[in-house]
Scaffold this motif. Structure first.
Motif, PDB file in Angstrom:
ATOM      1  N   HIS A 169       0.787  -1.078   0.149  1.00 22.41           N
ATOM      2  CA  HIS A 169       0.108   0.027   0.057  1.00 22.41           C
ATOM      3  C   HIS A 169       0.779   1.249   0.085  1.00 22.41           C
ATOM      4  O   HIS A 169       0.583   2.262  -0.853  1.00 22.41           O
ATOM      5  CB  HIS A 169      -0.876   0.014   1.199  1.00 22.41           C
ATOM      6  CG  HIS A 169      -1.951   1.098   1.110  1.00 22.41           C
ATOM      7  ND1 HIS A 169      -2.707   1.335   2.455  1.00 22.41           N
ATOM      8  CD2 HIS A 169      -2.322   1.957   0.267  1.00 22.41           C
ATOM      9  CE1 HIS A 169      -3.541   2.420   1.920  1.00 22.41           C
ATOM     10  NE2 HIS A 169      -3.366   2.905   0.722  1.00 22.41           N
ATOM     11  N   HIS A 200       1.466   4.411  -3.076  1.00 22.07           N
ATOM     12  CA  HIS A 200       1.646   6.138  -3.113  1.00 22.07           C
ATOM     13  C   HIS A 200       2.757   6.650  -3.294  1.00 22.07           C
ATOM     14  O   HIS A 200       2.841   7.689  -3.904  1.00 22.07           O
ATOM     15  CB  HIS A 200       1.297   6.181  -1.452  1.00 22.07           C
ATOM     16  CG  HIS A 200      -0.180   6.050  -1.132  1.00 22.07           C
ATOM     17  ND1 HIS A 200      -0.930   7.121  -1.057  1.00 22.07           N
ATOM     18  CD2 HIS A 200      -1.103   5.034  -0.872  1.00 22.07           C
ATOM     19  CE1 HIS A 200      -2.290   6.786  -0.812  1.00 22.07           C
ATOM     20  NE2 HIS A 200      -2.142   5.563  -0.385  1.00 22.07           N
ATOM     21  N   HIS A 241      -3.665   2.771  -8.190  1.00 25.17           N
ATOM     22  CA  HIS A 241      -4.173   2.768  -6.743  1.00 25.17           C
ATOM     23  C   HIS A 241      -5.137   4.177  -6.595  1.00 25.17           C
ATOM     24  O   HIS A 241      -5.968   4.183  -5.634  1.00 25.17           O
ATOM     25  CB  HIS A 241      -3.180   2.963  -5.387  1.00 25.17           C
ATOM     26  CG  HIS A 241      -3.578   2.914  -4.251  1.00 25.17           C
ATOM     27  ND1 HIS A 241      -4.517   1.909  -3.668  1.00 25.17           N
ATOM     28  CD2 HIS A 241      -3.612   3.763  -3.390  1.00 25.17           C
ATOM     29  CE1 HIS A 241      -4.997   2.425  -2.349  1.00 25.17           C
ATOM     30  NE2 HIS A 241      -3.958   3.458  -2.046  1.00 25.17           N
ATOM     31  N   HIS A 278      -8.544   6.626  -4.280  1.00 24.82           N
ATOM     32  CA  HIS A 278      -8.465   7.883  -3.512  1.00 24.82           C
ATOM     33  C   HIS A 278      -9.315   9.261  -4.276  1.00 24.82           C
ATOM     34  O   HIS A 278      -9.257  10.164  -3.618  1.00 24.82           O
ATOM     35  CB  HIS A 278      -6.989   8.370  -3.524  1.00 24.82           C
ATOM     36  CG  HIS A 278      -6.251   7.520  -2.386  1.00 24.82           C
ATOM     37  ND1 HIS A 278      -6.422   7.880  -1.089  1.00 24.82           N
ATOM     38  CD2 HIS A 278      -5.765   6.410  -2.285  1.00 24.82           C
ATOM     39  CE1 HIS A 278      -5.703   7.173  -0.318  1.00 24.82           C
ATOM     40  NE2 HIS A 278      -5.364   6.164  -1.088  1.00 24.82           N
ATOM     41  N   HIS A 304      -6.668   8.536   5.983  1.00 22.89           N
ATOM     42  CA  HIS A 304      -5.984   8.339   4.741  1.00 22.89           C
ATOM     43  C   HIS A 304      -6.490   8.816   3.217  1.00 22.89           C
ATOM     44  O   HIS A 304      -5.907   9.040   2.315  1.00 22.89           O
ATOM     45  CB  HIS A 304      -5.743   6.875   4.585  1.00 22.89           C
ATOM     46  CG  HIS A 304      -5.080   6.037   3.422  1.00 22.89           C
ATOM     47  ND1 HIS A 304      -3.682   6.428   3.424  1.00 22.89           N
ATOM     48  CD2 HIS A 304      -5.567   5.606   2.501  1.00 22.89           C
ATOM     49  CE1 HIS A 304      -3.271   5.769   2.318  1.00 22.89           C
ATOM     50  NE2 HIS A 304      -4.221   5.283   1.596  1.00 22.89           N
TER      51      HIS A 304
HETATM   52 ZN   LIG Z   1      -3.960   4.442  -0.313  1.00 22.39          ZN
END
Ligand SMILES: [Zn+2]
Ligand SMILES: [Zn+2]
Length: 326
Positions: free
Chosen positions: A142, A146, A155, A159, A250
């Motif tokens: 994870h 980022h 990913h 978001h 997050h």
């Molecule tokens: Zn994330």
């Protein structure tokens, strides 16, 4: 090995999970009830307790009647239809990898004498090693999603969510859901295999049952719950296990919150490796990716954009070496 023997060995290996599946069927209504009670408590009876106020507290229209949550829900339905038992099977496959790696290394270098003899101690050690290593790798995958531009393209759809509902857990691009999520089980399984060799042991049925149960509890209770719109905190435990407020943050679009709280289950890793961010008292934030890609400009506002935009940005990135929009 005949086909019949192969089939029998597969059934024998997966059999303990069947009990867990039926356990889950009974656990679901219990889980929903607990959620409902928590929502009522969280609302502190500020509005008269009617079915309508309960529904509004648990499922507020500003969260659920939104383009973002509709994408989450439809993508979630598609992913679940394609791979509902994925979590349990992934956990089990990691254990199968552990068993094979252990057997392979033993065959190559000679089996070691059993270090642990009692069954419960074996189950405890195997459970802890596998659980901690999978969660540890999950944290790093994870985190790399980022910090590594190419992974970020895959990913990022998670978001661009502008609302949080339990469906947002499933707001994952299919490539991320089916591709990246397998890495922790494979790497954690291989590491566990080495521990099996070192301790001269084999996977215990008790470990398989414990891991499958934990995988479902972790996935559904901790991870689904971490996507509710309410910033529920576990107090000092926020440093150890993922509370809704920690993953809530997050999803924040405020730059100083980016890349923080990468935990899958244990926030302990964030604490250890410097990515923990404990929200300050009264601190608020908006959910989303950034100001430029918000609302009408959100590239993942529709399912079509959600599925195809990552390929477009990834292709542009590879072709032009363009720096990713982190
Ligand atoms: Zn994330
Ligand atoms: Zn999330």
């Amino acid at each position: 090995m005949t086909l019949q023997a192969l089939w029998e060995s597969i059934v024998a290996f997966y059999e303990p999970t069947l009990e867990i599946f039926s356990l889950w069927a009974f656990g679901l209504p219990l889980f929903v009830t607990v959620l409902a009670v928590m929502f009522i408590v969280a609302q502190k009876f500020e509005t008269p307790l009617t079915l309508r106020s309960l529904k509004q507290a648990a499922f507020p229209t500003d969260q659920y009647d939104h383009a973002s949550s509709r994408v989450d829900m439809w993508n979630g339905i598609i992913l679940l239809a394609l791979g509902f038992p994925l979590v349990g099977i992934m956990a089990i496959n990691g254990l199968a990898i552990a068993d094979n790696v252990g057997a392979y290394v033993s065959a190559e270098y000679g089996a070691r004498a059993p270090l642990i003899t009692s069954t419960w101690a074996l189950v405890a050690v195997q459970f802890l090693v596998y659980f901690l290593s999978v969660d540890f790798v999950g944290y790093w995958v994870h985190r790399w999603c980022h910090t590594t531009p190419i992974l970020w393209h895959l990913h990022k759809p998670h978001h661009t969510a502008e609302t949080l509902t339990p469906w947002t857990l499933f707001r994952q691009h299919p490539i991320e859901f089916f591709g990246l999520n397998i890495i922790p089980a494979v790497v954690g399984g291989a590491f566990t295999g080495l521990v099996l060799y070192a301790t001269g042991s084999q996977i215990q049925p008790g470990t398989i049952a414990a891991i499958t149960t934990t995988a479902y509890i972790a996935f559904f209770v901790i991870d689904v719950f971490s996507h509710v719109h309410m910033p529920i905190s576990y107090g000092w435990m926020n440093r150890i296990v993922l509370a809704p407020v920690m993953h809530n943050l997050h999803h924040s679009m405020e730059p100083h919150h980016w890349d923080k709280n990468n935990a899958v289950i244990l926030t302990l890793w964030d604490w250890m490796f410097g990515t923990l961010y404990l929200p300050k008292k009264g601190e608020t934030w908006r959910w989303g990716c950034n100001d430029e890609e918000y609302g009408d400009n959100n590239p993942h506002r529709t399912l079509r954009g959600f599925y195809f935009d990552p390929f477009k940005t990834l292709w542009r990135h590879v072709k032009e070496g363009e720096s990713s929009n982190l």
